[in-house]
Design a protein around this motif. Structure first.
Motif, PDB file in Angstrom:
ATOM      1  N   ASN A 166       6.225 -11.748  37.118  1.00 25.20           N
ATOM      2  CA  ASN A 166       5.251 -10.702  36.822  1.00 25.20           C
ATOM      3  C   ASN A 166       4.208 -10.907  37.660  1.00 25.20           C
ATOM      4  O   ASN A 166       4.300 -11.558  38.550  1.00 25.20           O
ATOM      5  CB  ASN A 166       4.846 -10.970  34.958  1.00 25.20           C
ATOM      6  N   GLN A 167       3.189 -10.162  37.467  1.00 24.02           N
ATOM      7  CA  GLN A 167       2.124 -10.021  38.134  1.00 24.02           C
ATOM      8  C   GLN A 167       1.313 -11.370  38.352  1.00 24.02           C
ATOM      9  O   GLN A 167       1.039 -11.782  39.308  1.00 24.02           O
ATOM     10  CB  GLN A 167       1.113  -8.757  37.745  1.00 24.02           C
ATOM     11  N   TRP A 168       1.295 -12.057  37.415  1.00 26.38           N
ATOM     12  CA  TRP A 168       0.534 -13.103  36.952  1.00 26.38           C
ATOM     13  C   TRP A 168       1.322 -14.295  37.682  1.00 26.38           C
ATOM     14  O   TRP A 168       0.614 -15.345  38.469  1.00 26.38           O
ATOM     15  CB  TRP A 168       0.584 -13.692  35.699  1.00 26.38           C
ATOM     16  N   ARG A 175       4.130 -14.210  39.982  1.00 26.72           N
ATOM     17  CA  ARG A 175       4.925 -13.906  40.978  1.00 26.72           C
ATOM     18  C   ARG A 175       4.646 -14.667  42.288  1.00 26.72           C
ATOM     19  O   ARG A 175       5.763 -15.073  42.851  1.00 26.72           O
ATOM     20  CB  ARG A 175       4.766 -12.289  41.428  1.00 26.72           C
ATOM     21  N   ASN A 176       3.596 -15.022  42.722  1.00 30.75           N
ATOM     22  CA  ASN A 176       3.211 -15.802  43.991  1.00 30.75           C
ATOM     23  C   ASN A 176       2.922 -17.173  43.830  1.00 30.75           C
ATOM     24  O   ASN A 176       2.031 -17.526  44.570  1.00 30.75           O
ATOM     25  CB  ASN A 176       2.423 -15.028  44.696  1.00 30.75           C
ATOM     26  N   SER A 177       3.269 -17.999  42.760  1.00 30.71           N
ATOM     27  CA  SER A 177       3.012 -18.986  42.567  1.00 30.71           C
ATOM     28  C   SER A 177       4.089 -19.985  42.020  1.00 30.71           C
ATOM     29  O   SER A 177       5.286 -19.524  41.705  1.00 30.71           O
ATOM     30  CB  SER A 177       1.747 -19.193  41.524  1.00 30.71           C
ATOM     31  N   PHE A 178       3.942 -21.290  42.057  1.00 28.50           N
ATOM     32  CA  PHE A 178       5.110 -22.217  41.389  1.00 28.50           C
ATOM     33  C   PHE A 178       5.341 -21.826  40.068  1.00 28.50           C
ATOM     34  O   PHE A 178       6.289 -22.174  39.363  1.00 28.50           O
ATOM     35  CB  PHE A 178       4.644 -23.541  41.573  1.00 28.50           C
ATOM     36  N   TYR A 179       4.399 -21.485  39.148  1.00 29.10           N
ATOM     37  CA  TYR A 179       4.701 -20.623  38.096  1.00 29.10           C
ATOM     38  C   TYR A 179       6.023 -19.884  38.029  1.00 29.10           C
ATOM     39  O   TYR A 179       6.510 -19.752  36.511  1.00 29.10           O
ATOM     40  CB  TYR A 179       3.414 -20.230  37.142  1.00 29.10           C
ATOM     41  N   SER A 180       6.361 -19.223  38.642  1.00 29.55           N
ATOM     42  CA  SER A 180       7.354 -18.282  38.825  1.00 29.55           C
ATOM     43  C   SER A 180       8.993 -19.135  38.808  1.00 29.55           C
ATOM     44  O   SER A 180       9.794 -18.693  38.865  1.00 29.55           O
ATOM     45  CB  SER A 180       7.381 -17.505  39.949  1.00 29.55           C
ATOM     46  N   LYS A 181       8.646 -20.608  38.985  1.00 31.58           N
ATOM     47  CA  LYS A 181       9.918 -21.456  39.170  1.00 31.58           C
ATOM     48  C   LYS A 181      10.049 -22.453  37.713  1.00 31.58           C
ATOM     49  O   LYS A 181      10.984 -22.850  37.831  1.00 31.58           O
ATOM     50  CB  LYS A 181       9.929 -22.237  40.318  1.00 31.58           C
ATOM     51  N   PHE A 182       9.188 -22.244  36.928  1.00 28.76           N
ATOM     52  CA  PHE A 182       9.376 -23.273  35.965  1.00 28.76           C
ATOM     53  C   PHE A 182       8.912 -22.637  34.669  1.00 28.76           C
ATOM     54  O   PHE A 182       8.085 -21.777  34.641  1.00 28.76           O
ATOM     55  CB  PHE A 182       8.330 -24.563  36.110  1.00 28.76           C
ATOM     56  N   CYS A 183       9.618 -23.019  33.459  1.00 27.90           N
ATOM     57  CA  CYS A 183       9.289 -22.451  32.223  1.00 27.90           C
ATOM     58  C   CYS A 183       8.102 -22.972  31.464  1.00 27.90           C
ATOM     59  O   CYS A 183       7.837 -22.382  30.485  1.00 27.90           O
ATOM     60  CB  CYS A 183      10.655 -22.244  31.221  1.00 27.90           C
TER      61      CYS A 183
END
Length: 110
Positions: free
Chosen positions: A37-39, A41-49
């Motif tokens: 999502n927009q929040w 998309r460009n960070s490491f949070y996009s790879k971990f639940c």
């Protein structure tokens, strides 16, 4: 693709209901999907639940991660330090330290 699979090394071993997949007799625990999502998309949070999955990954691969960009010397930021003595009605005489970045001596590149 609007999601990534969680990169946590043990994500698929956590005993939670949202990870259970399959039909009776052949159930499995599956790695979680991380919705992009927009929040995140460009960070490491996009790879971990979760932070737990991120921490497991970081602890397992820290040496390989640091090998990508090793630090061979300390970084420094030029500062100006000033001290001020004040009388506090509750704590008595105190010395306050003020630290400001000295942009005139900045060594940052990039």
């Amino acid at each position: 693709m609007t999601f990534n699979w969680c990169h946590g090394p043990s994500c698929h071993k956590s005993h939670t209901q949202d990870r259970i997949r399959g039909v009776k007799g052949s159930k499995v625990l599956r790695t979680r999907k991380v919705t992009l999502n927009q929040w995140n998309r460009n960070s490491f949070y996009s790879k971990f639940c979760s932070n737990s999955c991120y921490n497991e990954f970081a602890n397992k691969y820290v040496d390989q991660i640091v090998a990508i960009a090793p630090r061979t010397e300390a970084l420094e930021t030029p500062v100006n330090v000033s001290k001020e003595t004040v009388d506090n009605p509750y704590w008595g005489r105190q010395t306050n330290t003020k630290i400001e970045v000295d942009n005139s001596r900045s060594t940052d590149v990039g």
